[in-house]
Write a protein that holds these residues in place. Sequence first.
Motif, PDB file in Angstrom:
ATOM      1  N   GLY A 352       0.809  -1.163   0.123  1.00  0.00           N
ATOM      2  CA  GLY A 352      -0.102   0.092  -0.038  1.00  0.00           C
ATOM      3  C   GLY A 352       0.776   1.174  -0.085  1.00  0.00           C
ATOM      4  O   GLY A 352       0.346   2.408  -0.277  1.00  0.00           O
ATOM      5  N   PHE A 353       2.093   1.190   0.127  1.00  0.00           N
ATOM      6  CA  PHE A 353       3.024   2.464   0.290  1.00  0.00           C
ATOM      7  C   PHE A 353       3.096   3.175  -1.072  1.00  0.00           C
ATOM      8  O   PHE A 353       3.027   4.260  -1.264  1.00  0.00           O
ATOM      9  N   GLU A 354       2.941   2.258  -2.063  1.00  0.00           N
ATOM     10  CA  GLU A 354       3.199   3.098  -3.244  1.00  0.00           C
ATOM     11  C   GLU A 354       1.979   3.589  -3.837  1.00  0.00           C
ATOM     12  O   GLU A 354       1.937   4.788  -4.220  1.00  0.00           O
ATOM     13  N   ASN A 355       0.864   3.175  -3.417  1.00  0.00           N
ATOM     14  CA  ASN A 355      -0.274   3.980  -3.710  1.00  0.00           C
ATOM     15  C   ASN A 355      -0.473   5.049  -2.826  1.00  0.00           C
ATOM     16  O   ASN A 355      -0.944   6.272  -3.158  1.00  0.00           O
ATOM     17  N   TYR A 356       0.157   5.166  -1.707  1.00  0.00           N
ATOM     18  CA  TYR A 356       0.128   6.066  -0.898  1.00  0.00           C
ATOM     19  C   TYR A 356       0.760   7.382  -1.492  1.00  0.00           C
ATOM     20  O   TYR A 356       0.333   8.382  -1.297  1.00  0.00           O
ATOM     21  N   LEU A 357       2.062   7.131  -1.969  1.00  0.00           N
ATOM     22  CA  LEU A 357       2.918   8.149  -2.315  1.00  0.00           C
ATOM     23  C   LEU A 357       2.357   8.645  -3.605  1.00  0.00           C
ATOM     24  O   LEU A 357       2.249   9.961  -3.660  1.00  0.00           O
ATOM     25  N   ARG A 358       1.721   7.827  -4.380  1.00  0.00           N
ATOM     26  CA  ARG A 358       1.455   8.429  -5.588  1.00  0.00           C
ATOM     27  C   ARG A 358       0.020   9.028  -5.427  1.00  0.00           C
ATOM     28  O   ARG A 358      -0.322   9.901  -6.372  1.00  0.00           O
ATOM     29  N   ALA A 359      -0.652   9.161  -4.297  1.00  0.00           N
ATOM     30  CA  ALA A 359      -1.822   9.560  -4.059  1.00  0.00           C
ATOM     31  C   ALA A 359      -1.391  11.116  -3.389  1.00  0.00           C
ATOM     32  O   ALA A 359      -2.453  11.991  -3.249  1.00  0.00           O
ATOM     33  N   LEU A 360      -0.234  11.334  -3.008  1.00  0.00           N
ATOM     34  CA  LEU A 360       0.230  12.691  -2.342  1.00  0.00           C
ATOM     35  C   LEU A 360      -0.155  13.615  -3.259  1.00  0.00           C
ATOM     36  O   LEU A 360       0.218  13.668  -4.587  1.00  0.00           O
ATOM     37  N   HIS A 361      -0.677  14.950  -2.716  1.00  0.00           N
ATOM     38  CA  HIS A 361      -0.923  16.120  -3.683  1.00  0.00           C
ATOM     39  C   HIS A 361      -1.146  17.217  -2.609  1.00  0.00           C
ATOM     40  O   HIS A 361      -1.595  17.116  -1.471  1.00  0.00           O
ATOM     41  N   PRO A 362      -0.161  18.455  -2.959  1.00  0.00           N
ATOM     42  CA  PRO A 362      -0.295  19.418  -2.166  1.00  0.00           C
ATOM     43  C   PRO A 362      -1.282  19.950  -1.719  1.00  0.00           C
ATOM     44  O   PRO A 362      -1.824  20.678  -0.829  1.00  0.00           O
ATOM     45  N   PHE A 363      -2.536  19.828  -2.626  1.00  0.00           N
ATOM     46  CA  PHE A 363      -3.857  20.630  -2.511  1.00  0.00           C
ATOM     47  C   PHE A 363      -4.523  19.707  -1.249  1.00  0.00           C
ATOM     48  O   PHE A 363      -5.367  20.245  -0.453  1.00  0.00           O
ATOM     49  N   HIS A 364      -4.191  18.591  -1.038  1.00  0.00           N
ATOM     50  CA  HIS A 364      -4.801  17.602   0.130  1.00  0.00           C
ATOM     51  C   HIS A 364      -3.678  17.930   1.370  1.00  0.00           C
ATOM     52  O   HIS A 364      -4.277  17.263   2.362  1.00  0.00           O
ATOM     53  N   HIS A 365      -2.656  18.568   1.284  1.00  0.00           N
ATOM     54  CA  HIS A 365      -1.817  18.509   2.542  1.00  0.00           C
ATOM     55  C   HIS A 365      -1.088  20.064   2.310  1.00  0.00           C
ATOM     56  O   HIS A 365       0.011  20.179   2.175  1.00  0.00           O
ATOM     57  N   ALA A 366      -1.979  21.042   2.812  1.00  0.00           N
ATOM     58  CA  ALA A 366      -1.740  22.352   2.677  1.00  0.00           C
ATOM     59  C   ALA A 366      -0.548  22.672   3.420  1.00  0.00           C
ATOM     60  O   ALA A 366       0.282  23.606   3.066  1.00  0.00           O
ATOM     61  N   SER A 367      -0.497  22.234   4.718  1.00  0.00           N
ATOM     62  CA  SER A 367       0.465  22.617   5.576  1.00  0.00           C
ATOM     63  C   SER A 367       2.006  21.687   5.330  1.00  0.00           C
ATOM     64  O   SER A 367       2.827  22.046   6.221  1.00  0.00           O
ATOM     65  N   ASP A 368       1.764  20.920   4.426  1.00  0.00           N
ATOM     66  CA  ASP A 368       3.050  20.122   3.928  1.00  0.00           C
ATOM     67  C   ASP A 368       4.090  21.009   2.971  1.00  0.00           C
ATOM     68  O   ASP A 368       3.840  21.027   1.896  1.00  0.00           O
ATOM     69  N   GLY A 369       5.025  21.683   3.850  1.00  0.00           N
ATOM     70  CA  GLY A 369       5.898  22.550   2.903  1.00  0.00           C
ATOM     71  C   GLY A 369       6.988  21.771   1.848  1.00  0.00           C
ATOM     72  O   GLY A 369       7.398  21.962   0.855  1.00  0.00           O
ATOM     73  N   PHE A 370       7.326  20.446   2.562  1.00  0.00           N
ATOM     74  CA  PHE A 370       8.272  19.492   1.861  1.00  0.00           C
ATOM     75  C   PHE A 370       7.446  19.092   0.667  1.00  0.00           C
ATOM     76  O   PHE A 370       8.246  19.006  -0.355  1.00  0.00           O
ATOM     77  N   LEU A 371       6.223  18.873   0.694  1.00  0.00           N
ATOM     78  CA  LEU A 371       5.484  18.212  -0.496  1.00  0.00           C
ATOM     79  C   LEU A 371       5.506  19.503  -1.477  1.00  0.00           C
ATOM     80  O   LEU A 371       5.566  19.274  -2.833  1.00  0.00           O
ATOM     81  N   ARG A 372       5.084  20.595  -1.212  1.00  0.00           N
ATOM     82  CA  ARG A 372       4.994  21.728  -2.028  1.00  0.00           C
ATOM     83  C   ARG A 372       6.475  21.790  -2.793  1.00  0.00           C
ATOM     84  O   ARG A 372       6.453  22.311  -3.892  1.00  0.00           O
ATOM     85  N   GLU A 373       7.506  21.758  -1.794  1.00  0.00           N
ATOM     86  CA  GLU A 373       8.867  21.994  -2.534  1.00  0.00           C
ATOM     87  C   GLU A 373       9.174  20.949  -3.479  1.00  0.00           C
ATOM     88  O   GLU A 373       9.644  21.079  -4.625  1.00  0.00           O
ATOM     89  N   PHE A 374       8.666  19.524  -3.345  1.00  0.00           N
ATOM     90  CA  PHE A 374       8.795  18.632  -4.112  1.00  0.00           C
ATOM     91  C   PHE A 374       8.075  18.773  -5.230  1.00  0.00           C
ATOM     92  O   PHE A 374       8.683  18.674  -6.487  1.00  0.00           O
ATOM     93  N   TRP A 375       7.091  19.438  -5.255  1.00  0.00           N
ATOM     94  CA  TRP A 375       6.135  19.621  -6.378  1.00  0.00           C
ATOM     95  C   TRP A 375       6.697  20.735  -7.288  1.00  0.00           C
ATOM     96  O   TRP A 375       6.631  20.474  -8.650  1.00  0.00           O
ATOM     97  N   GLU A 376       7.210  21.842  -6.840  1.00  0.00           N
ATOM     98  CA  GLU A 376       7.966  22.681  -7.598  1.00  0.00           C
ATOM     99  C   GLU A 376       9.100  21.937  -8.275  1.00  0.00           C
ATOM    100  O   GLU A 376       9.315  22.431  -9.473  1.00  0.00           O
ATOM    101  N   VAL A 377       9.794  21.198  -7.818  1.00  0.00           N
ATOM    102  CA  VAL A 377      11.028  20.641  -8.343  1.00  0.00           C
ATOM    103  C   VAL A 377      10.414  19.654  -9.398  1.00  0.00           C
ATOM    104  O   VAL A 377      11.050  19.564 -10.500  1.00  0.00           O
ATOM    105  N   GLU A 378       9.435  19.016  -9.153  1.00  0.00           N
ATOM    106  CA  GLU A 378       9.328  17.729 -10.309  1.00  0.00           C
ATOM    107  C   GLU A 378       8.413  18.471 -11.224  1.00  0.00           C
ATOM    108  O   GLU A 378       8.406  18.024 -12.295  1.00  0.00           O
ATOM    109  N   PHE A 379       7.490  19.335 -11.035  1.00  0.00           N
ATOM    110  CA  PHE A 379       6.705  19.705 -12.017  1.00  0.00           C
ATOM    111  C   PHE A 379       6.758  21.016 -12.550  1.00  0.00           C
ATOM    112  O   PHE A 379       6.263  21.692 -13.406  1.00  0.00           O
ATOM    113  N   GLY A 380       7.773  21.847 -11.665  1.00  0.00           N
ATOM    114  CA  GLY A 380       8.020  23.101 -12.272  1.00  0.00           C
ATOM    115  C   GLY A 380       7.038  24.302 -11.982  1.00  0.00           C
ATOM    116  O   GLY A 380       6.839  25.434 -12.471  1.00  0.00           O
ATOM    117  N   CYS A 381       5.990  23.900 -10.915  1.00  0.00           N
ATOM    118  CA  CYS A 381       5.138  24.894 -10.703  1.00  0.00           C
ATOM    119  C   CYS A 381       4.851  25.021  -9.085  1.00  0.00           C
ATOM    120  O   CYS A 381       5.147  24.058  -8.326  1.00  0.00           O
TER     121      CYS A 381
END
Length: 864
Positions: A352-381
Motif C-alpha cells: 500500500g505504500f506505493e499507492n500512498y505516495l502516488r496519491a500525495l498532492h499539495p492540495f490535500h496537504h496544505a501544511s506540508d511545505g516539503f511536498l510543495r517544494e517537491f512539487w515545484e522541483v518535479e512539475f516546475g510549478c
Amino acid sequence: MCWFSWLFTLWASSAPSLLLLGLVGRQPGLKVGLQGVQTVTCSRWGPPSDESLFQDGDVIIGGLFNLHYQTPAIDHDYTQQPHYKPCTGLEYPPLQCMYAMIFALEEINHNTTLLPGVKLGYHIFDYCGRPPWAPQATLSLAGGNSNTCNLTDDSDGQPVPLIIGASSTVTAEILARILGPLSVPLISYLASCPCLSNRVQYRNFFRTIPSDFYQVQAIAQLAIRFSWTWIGAVIENQNYGHTAIKIFQEETQGAGVCLAFIEILTRETIVSDARRAALTIQASTPRVILVFAWYTDVRELFLQLVKINVTDRQFVASESWSTSGDIIQDPETRKVASGVLGVAIRSSTIPGFENYLRALHPFHHASDGFLREFWEVEFGCSPASLSACSGAESLEKVQNVFTDVSQLRVSYNVYLAVYAAAHALHSLLSCPNRDRPAGNRSTCSSPKHIRPTELLQHLNNVNFTTPQGETFYFQDGDIPAQYDLVNWQNTPEGTLKLVLVGRVDGFDIHLNESLIQWNTGSSQVSTSVCSETCPAGTRKSNRKGEPVCCFDCIPCAEGEISNTTGSLHCDQCPLEFWSNENRTACVPRHLDFLSFNETLGITLTTAAVSGAVMTTAVFVVFLRYSQTPVVRANNSELSFLLLVSLKLCFLCSLVFIGRPSVWSCRFQQAAFGISFVLCVSCLQVKTIVVLAAFRSARPGAEALIKWFGPGQQRGSVCLLTCVQIIICAVWLSLSPPVPKHDLGFHGSKVTLECSMASLVGFSLVLGYIGLLAFTCLILAFLARKLPDNFNEAKLITFSMLIFCAVWVAFVPAYISSPGKYTVAVEIFAILASSYALLFCIFAPKCFIILLRPEKNTKKHLMSR
C-alpha cells in the motif's frame, strides 16, 4: 532555548550537561522567559530549514530527517555572528523515508488491535544532514517546544516520548548523549557505527539497521574470496568511514590484503576532496576501490572520475550508497559505476505504500511545505505562488527515486522503527485495570503522561511480527545482521539496473558468483593485486620497504616443494622423497646402485670377466707346458693355486655389482677378503721358498729346504688363509653388512648400498691383507738380487709394490666417494691389484713359453 543551538554550531560535543537544558524546556516559567531570546537570536542563528511537519495526536512521535543536502557556506572568522540561509537541494530518498514514517503511523492509527483508541501524531524536522543543527530540533521535541527558530507552531507544546531519526553516526552520537540524561529513546534507521552498540554510553539508543561491523566483515570476506590483495579506499571523514576502514584492516590482517591508499572526503570541501581522490585513483595501480561514504559524496567522486576518464575500476560499495538511485540513473556516473558490487540494507515491501505516495498532492496537504517544494522541483510549478499549478499534476505516472518502491531499504527501516515504537507504546499503555477508579490506576501510564524511562524499558523488550510476517526484536538496541549483496549491471538500453546476487546473514555470506557482472562487462572476476600470485613450486619473497602484498616469486630449492599458489615458504620433502622438476610435489627418490646395465657397471663387469678369462688362459698355458723348465722352476703347484686365487679375485668383483641384498652384502666382503689372502699367501710362500732354496745351497743349511717342502707350502697357505676365514666368520656372524638406503646424499636419488655395521670387522679384513702384502713385499725385496737367470722374486717385488700402492690409495678414495661410487672404487682396487699380479708375475713367463721357447730350457735358466 534557541541560543543553546548556537553552542552546537560551534560544536557542543557530548551533553550530559544538557540535562539542565532539558529541564529548562520542562519548566513553564523558564520556557516563557526564553521566548524573547528566541525571537531575536533565531533570525540569525536558526537552522538551515524553516519548515517542519506536524500532526496532532494522543502521542506525538518525533522525527528527524536530512531532507536537504546543499548546505550554505558558513563564515567562521568569529568577527561577527554568521547568518544562516535556508538549506536547499531537496533529496528524494530521505523524503521517501519521511513519508514512510507518516504512512506507518497512519497505518497503525487504522489498526484496531495495535494501540486501540490511541491516535499517534508526529512532529518531523529537517536538520539538513548537519550534525550541529540536529540538537536544536531534538531539544525542541524533547522539551515540548515546537515554536523555535521560526518553525510553525501547530503543536500544543507536548514533549515527545520517542524520536525516530539520525541518519548518520555523528548525529546519532550527539543526539543519544543529549537525550541520555532524559531517558528519551532514539531509534535510528541509518546510523550503523559499531560504537553505538555500547549500552553503557548509549542506553537509550536503538536502531533498525545492523552494526557496520557485519557489513565490513562481509566486504572483507569478499576481498579474500576474490583474492583482491591490492585495494584502494575512499572514506568519509566521519566515524562511519574511519571505523569501517579500521574494521576492514583488522578483518583482512594476515590474509595478504593491503590498502594502497586511503582518501578522505569531507562534506564541507567535497568538490576539492573528490577531485583529489579521483586523481589518486587514476595514478594508482589497484583495480578495486572500496568506498565508505554517503551517496551524495560518492556521486561527486564519480563525476570527477568521469572528467578524467577513469572508467576501468571495480568499486565495492557500502550500504550507504550501494542502492543509490541518484547515481544509478545519472547518465554521467553510469560510465564509472558499471559493475559496482555492494552490501545493501535488506530489501522488503510495504503493501500500500506505493499507492500512498502516488496519491500525495499539495492540495490535500496544505501544511506540508516539503511536498510543495517537491512539487515545484518535479512539475516546475508552485501550488502556493503565482506560478500556480493546474491541479492536474499527479504522481501516478512519475518514475523517479521518490516513487520507486521496488526495493525499499532505508524506508523500510523507518517503517520498522515506527512499528517498534508503536509496540513499545502498546505494551506500556496496555493496562488491565484501566477501568478502575483513578486511585487504583497509579501504575498505569496515559497517552498524555508517558514517562520516557518506562517507554525505554518496554522498548528493550519489544518482540513482534511485522505486517509482512517478519519477527522483529532488539538485541541490546541492535537488530540481527541481514544484508543484500547487489550488483550494478548494464542493460541493453544502456542504463544500469540493480541485481540481487546474494545475501549476508550474520557472519555467513551466500553469493551466486555466476550472476555478477563486473566492471569489464563480463563474468570474469576482476583482479586487483600488487604482484601476481606465486604459482606452485615457488614461494613469496617480500620486497624490502614495500607492503606484504608486493612480493617476488622465488623458485623452491631442490628437495623443497610448494603445492599451493601463493605459498609463503617451501616445505622440505621427507628423507625418502625428492622434489619433482616443477617443485610441486615430493616423489620417491630414484633407487640408485651400481647395476650391470649402466656404463660404469658394464665397464667394470667387462674388466672383471676379461681378467678372469686371461687368468684362465694363463692357467691353460701353464697346464699345457707344465713340464717345461719355466713352469717347474717356479713351483708349479703354487703357481696354479695363485692363478686360481687371481681368478677368484676377478670374479668376486662381480658380486659387488647389482642390487644389494642381505646375502650379497655378506658374501662380497668375505669373497674379497679370502680371495686376496689366498692370493697374497701364495706369493708369500713362493717368496719364502725362493729364499730357502738359495739359503740351503750354503754349507750347513741343507736341512732348511726340508722345512719348506710341498706339504709345508700347502699347509702355510691354508694356515694363512684360515686366519682370514676366521676373521670373516666372526665379523659376519656378529655384525654383518646389510643393505641400506643412504639418504645422506643430497639429491634426487637414494643409494642402496651395503652398510658396514661394524667398521672394525672391515678394518681387520683389510688390515690382515695389508699385513701379508707388506710382509711379502719385504721378503721379495730381500730376494730380488739372488743369482738366477730367471729370478721370480723381482716380479713379486714389483707386483707387490703396485698392489700396496693401489690399496693405500684405496682408503681415502673409498671414504670420500659418494653413493654407488664407493662400490666402484672398491671394485677398481680389486681389479687393479689383480691385474698387477697377473701381468707382473705371469706375463714374462707366458712370453718365454709362447714366444721364446728356446729360452725355456734348464741350461738357460741355470746360467748366470
